[in-house]
Motif scaffolding. Structure first.
Motif, PDB file in Angstrom:
ATOM      1  N   GLN A  17       0.828  -1.207   0.000  1.00 27.99           N
ATOM      2  CA  GLN A  17       0.000   0.000   0.000  1.00 27.99           C
ATOM      3  C   GLN A  17       0.864   1.260   0.000  1.00 27.99           C
ATOM      4  O   GLN A  17       1.933   1.287   0.601  1.00 27.99           O
ATOM      5  N   THR A  18       0.351   2.288  -0.666  1.00 29.81           N
ATOM      6  CA  THR A  18       1.030   3.585  -0.674  1.00 29.81           C
ATOM      7  C   THR A  18      -0.040   4.677  -0.604  1.00 29.81           C
ATOM      8  O   THR A  18      -1.234   4.394  -0.684  1.00 29.81           O
ATOM      9  N   ARG A  19       0.391   5.898  -0.425  1.00 21.67           N
ATOM     10  CA  ARG A  19      -0.448   7.099  -0.556  1.00 21.67           C
ATOM     11  C   ARG A  19      -1.757   7.041   0.218  1.00 21.67           C
ATOM     12  O   ARG A  19      -1.784   6.699   1.369  1.00 21.67           O
ATOM     13  N   ASP A  20      -2.881   7.372  -0.479  1.00 26.70           N
ATOM     14  CA  ASP A  20      -4.171   7.506   0.216  1.00 26.70           C
ATOM     15  C   ASP A  20      -4.571   6.236   0.960  1.00 26.70           C
ATOM     16  O   ASP A  20      -5.111   6.292   2.057  1.00 26.70           O
ATOM     17  N   GLU A  44       0.413   6.512 -20.584  1.00 23.36           N
ATOM     18  CA  GLU A  44       0.337   7.415 -19.432  1.00 23.36           C
ATOM     19  C   GLU A  44      -0.711   6.903 -18.431  1.00 23.36           C
ATOM     20  O   GLU A  44      -0.517   6.944 -17.217  1.00 23.36           O
ATOM     21  N   LEU A  45      -1.822   6.384 -18.953  1.00 25.67           N
ATOM     22  CA  LEU A  45      -2.902   5.860 -18.115  1.00 25.67           C
ATOM     23  C   LEU A  45      -2.403   4.669 -17.288  1.00 25.67           C
ATOM     24  O   LEU A  45      -2.683   4.547 -16.095  1.00 25.67           O
ATOM     25  N   LEU A  46      -1.632   3.798 -17.941  1.00 28.68           N
ATOM     26  CA  LEU A  46      -1.086   2.632 -17.242  1.00 28.68           C
ATOM     27  C   LEU A  46      -0.103   3.080 -16.148  1.00 28.68           C
ATOM     28  O   LEU A  46      -0.149   2.583 -15.017  1.00 28.68           O
ATOM     29  N   ALA A  47       0.757   4.040 -16.497  1.00 24.91           N
ATOM     30  CA  ALA A  47       1.736   4.537 -15.515  1.00 24.91           C
ATOM     31  C   ALA A  47       1.000   5.130 -14.304  1.00 24.91           C
ATOM     32  O   ALA A  47       1.379   4.899 -13.148  1.00 24.91           O
ATOM     33  N   PHE A  48      -0.078   5.862 -14.586  1.00 23.38           N
ATOM     34  CA  PHE A  48      -0.887   6.460 -13.517  1.00 23.38           C
ATOM     35  C   PHE A  48      -1.461   5.371 -12.599  1.00 23.38           C
ATOM     36  O   PHE A  48      -1.356   5.441 -11.379  1.00 23.38           O
ATOM     37  N   ARG A 101      -0.455   2.306 -12.188  1.00 17.17           N
ATOM     38  CA  ARG A 101       0.576   1.558 -11.458  1.00 17.17           C
ATOM     39  C   ARG A 101       1.152   2.371 -10.307  1.00 17.17           C
ATOM     40  O   ARG A 101       1.604   1.823  -9.311  1.00 17.17           O
ATOM     41  N   GLN A 102       1.131   3.692 -10.452  1.00 14.40           N
ATOM     42  CA  GLN A 102       1.663   4.533  -9.384  1.00 14.40           C
ATOM     43  C   GLN A 102       0.662   4.637  -8.229  1.00 14.40           C
ATOM     44  O   GLN A 102       1.039   4.715  -7.070  1.00 14.40           O
ATOM     45  N   GLN A 103      -0.621   4.634  -8.564  1.00 10.74           N
ATOM     46  CA  GLN A 103      -1.657   4.913  -7.567  1.00 10.74           C
ATOM     47  C   GLN A 103      -2.167   3.682  -6.835  1.00 10.74           C
ATOM     48  O   GLN A 103      -2.776   3.794  -5.784  1.00 10.74           O
TER      49      GLN A 103
END
Length: 612
Positions: free
Chosen positions: A128-131, A532-536, A538-540
């Motif tokens: 888990q990360t972020r929110d 870009e959508l995939l990168a988003f 995977r980051q979130q």
């Protein structure tokens, strides 16, 4: 799943098991006594049971990883030093300590120390990360947090959004800290350094832990999107460790359990480690599962028992056959999610005698175990359970004219309900409203209460059941529960997406369901940049939650038919022949973007050309 008739258990099959049942009876009786702690003044739980194991097998290996082997007395004394330090810092019974460390001995030693204090470990999911991470921490209001060096960047990114004091923010270096404690970064206190000179005797507090005291918070994916924290009490630790360790597996001091499952989940922590502690056996762990190294590790640690989830078995079956496949000491395996399709292949190829498949929800009050070693079953449960008819679209149980539920016939699939009573209490979640949502009242008669598991099972005879599927807004992929609502909420944060519906779809010869999302672009398809959508994504979100397939819809059907729509979306899945004008995109393993699915690509995916 077409495994119905041939998996039915018959009288003759039961009779063949009589000799092994007779042999197991004394062990079952002993195990039941240990498992069912009834006296509210009787010391029990994780700390106590580890201390008992240490008395029985002080010099035997307790934890193994890589080149590190720690004996029961070494682990016990190490945990005691940490426990004494925590007590000195004002951590007491009922306080919550968040633990954020990947699979390594330090994670278990820390959890053990917290349990000995009588405090509660909140076992944060290390992916888990972020929110999501902020939500998980704040949900349980921890008095302190213990962070492994490998997760410091993830914690630093959210540190100012959680209210934990700097002097209660402990650090554990990413190395063998039993020999070399390492150096903490600024703003962290090195737990292994400050506890180095602590007393190594069992703290008095571990005698003050009773069956109703919470031991861990284990996070499960909430249907509303963000994780819920399930309460796992010390009485339940006793039940699961004795049921699996003594009754099901008959663990002894010369056994070694090899576990590559994440230890923030109940299967790894409570079933696999619990079984090892119950037998004063060795527990060998790996940081992350590796299909190519699995059997080498098994041989290296001389493991007799392995912990699994269905996906793990499939990865092992997918490995190229080797002459060494059956050269190992493994006699038994325990875990869940092994599909009937792969069961026999696994058992024969790797020569494992007993597959102890189990079913248990970390947030529920029921467990099934395949103690009698039948094939293709989760076994039986000593708790009261029923399978009832349900509505295929909403997933809700159906009530008749009198308001009562209808049991399904043997061999039919139904929604699993578990009776809530003194013998099977429901510990529930930290949030009472979330607990209330899973409790059904007046099910078969006025005043009865049942836990709604949200899972579909089939009764195959003699009290044995078979797992069929999950209902509702969660699906399983890579051994993790994925919340569709959470995926939807993250996708909706993307500036070019105006609507999103997430669901799980089946790919041939994989376990669980792969993530798929139907999305409506805010403007037009042309505005979507798929890499870009995939990168988003995977980051979130955690890797296992990133949708493998996208369906681009110009317009979503209205919410009035929303549930119906999800059922249809699941049925049409990623087959461009069924989705009309909606183009389908796939993220293929090892690539960095989504590509459009053609008929040819579809047959390649189904033909197993890509390894998911």
């Amino acid at each position: 799943m077409s495994h119905t008739s041939n998996d039915t258990i018959t009288w003759s099959m039961m009779l063949r098991k009589l000799p092994s049942i007779a042999k197991a009876i004394p062990r079952v009786v002993r195990g039941m006594k240990v498992a069912n702690v009834k006296d509210p003044t009787q010391t029990c739980g994780l700390g106590w049971s580890f201390e008992q194991a240490t008395l029985r097998n002080p010099d035997g290996p307790a934890l193994l990883q890589g080149e590190v082997t720690l004996s029961y007395s070494e682990v016990n004394q190490w945990a005691n030093r940490i426990a004494h330090h925590l007590i000195g810092q004002g951590i007491g019974k009922g306080d919550v300590v968040a633990v954020f460390i990947e699979n390594r001995p330090e994670l278990l030693v820390t959890i053990l120390a917290v349990a000995k204090v009588g405090a509660i470990s909140a076992l944060l999911n290390t992916s888990q990360t972020r929110d999501t991470l902020v939500h998980s921490v704040n949900l349980v209001a921890p008095a302190a947090i213990i962070v492994g060096e490998e997760l410091v960047p993830a914690y630093l990114a959210v540190r100012d959004r959680v209210s934990i004091k700097a002097e209660r923010t402990w650090f554990v270096a990413d190395q063998d800290t039993s020999r070399q404690p390492g150096i903490a970064p600024e703003g962290f206190i090195n737990l292994m350094t400050v506890s180095l000179d602590g007393a190594s005797d069992n703290p008095a507090s571990s005698q003050q832990v009773f069956f109703d005291d919470p031991c861990f918070y284990i996070y499960t994916s909430g249907t509303t999107g963000l994780p819920k924290a399930g309460v796992f009490k010390h009485g339940r630790w006793m039940r699961s460790s004795a049921s699996f360790g003594m009754i099901a597996l008959d663990m002894r001091a010369d056994d070694v359990v090899y576990c590559t499952l994440p230890l923030y989940h109940a299967t790894g922590l409570c079933v696999c480690w619990g079984s090892a502690v119950s037998g004063a056996s060795g527990f060998a762990i790996r940081r992350k599962f590796s299909a190519s190294q699995f059997w080498n590790d098994v041989r290296k640690y001389r493991a007799t028992t392995i912990g699994y989830v269905g996906e793990l078995c499939r990865y092992l079956v997918d490995q190229p056959p080797s002459a060494d496949d059956n050269r190992h000491d493994v006699k038994k395996m325990i875990g869940n999610g092994l599909r009937p399709g792969a069961w026999n292949e696994f058992k024969t190829r790797f020569a494992v005698n007993h597959i102890c498949e189990l079913y248990a929800a970390s947030d529920g009050n029921i467990g099934f175990t395949n103690i009698l070693n039948f094939d293709n079953t989760i076994g039986f449960s000593l708790m009261r359970w029923e399978l009832v008819a349900y509505d295929h679209d909403s997933g809700a149980p159906i009530r008749d004219a009198k308001g009562l539920m209808r049991k399904v016939a043997k061999g039919e699939q139904g929604l699993l309900l578990a009776k809530i009573d003194d013998k099977a209490p429901l510990d529930g979640y930290t949030d009472p409203q979330k607990t209330a949502r899973v409790v059904l009242h007046d099910v078969f008669e006025q005043g009865d209460r049942y836990f709604n598991t949200g899972d579909l099972l089939r009764n195959i005879g003699f009290g044995h059941a078979q797992f069929v599927d999950r209902l509702g807004d969660t699906y399983r992929w890579k051994g993790e529960n994925v919340s569709t609502t959470e995926v939807e909420n993250i996708l909706l944060q993307h500036p070019h997406i105006s609507e999103a519906v997430a669901y799980g779809v089946e790919i041939h010869n994989t376990n669980g369901r792969a993530g798929m999302a139907a999305i409506t672009p805010a403007e037009s398809l042309a505005t979507l940049d798929f890499s870009e959508l995939l990168a988003f994504a995977r980051q979130q979100m955690p890797a296992y939650a990133v949708p493998l397939f996208l369906r681009v819809k110009v317009k979503m059907e209205t919410t009035g038919t929303f549930k119906y729509q999800k059922t249809r979306l699941k049925d049409e899945a990623f087959d461009p022949g069924k989705t009309g004008d909606d183009p389908i995109y796939a993220w293929l393993p090892g690539t960095q973007t989504y590509v459009q699915v053609t008929e040819q690509l579809l047959s390649d995916i189904h033909g197993g050309k890509y390894r998911y």
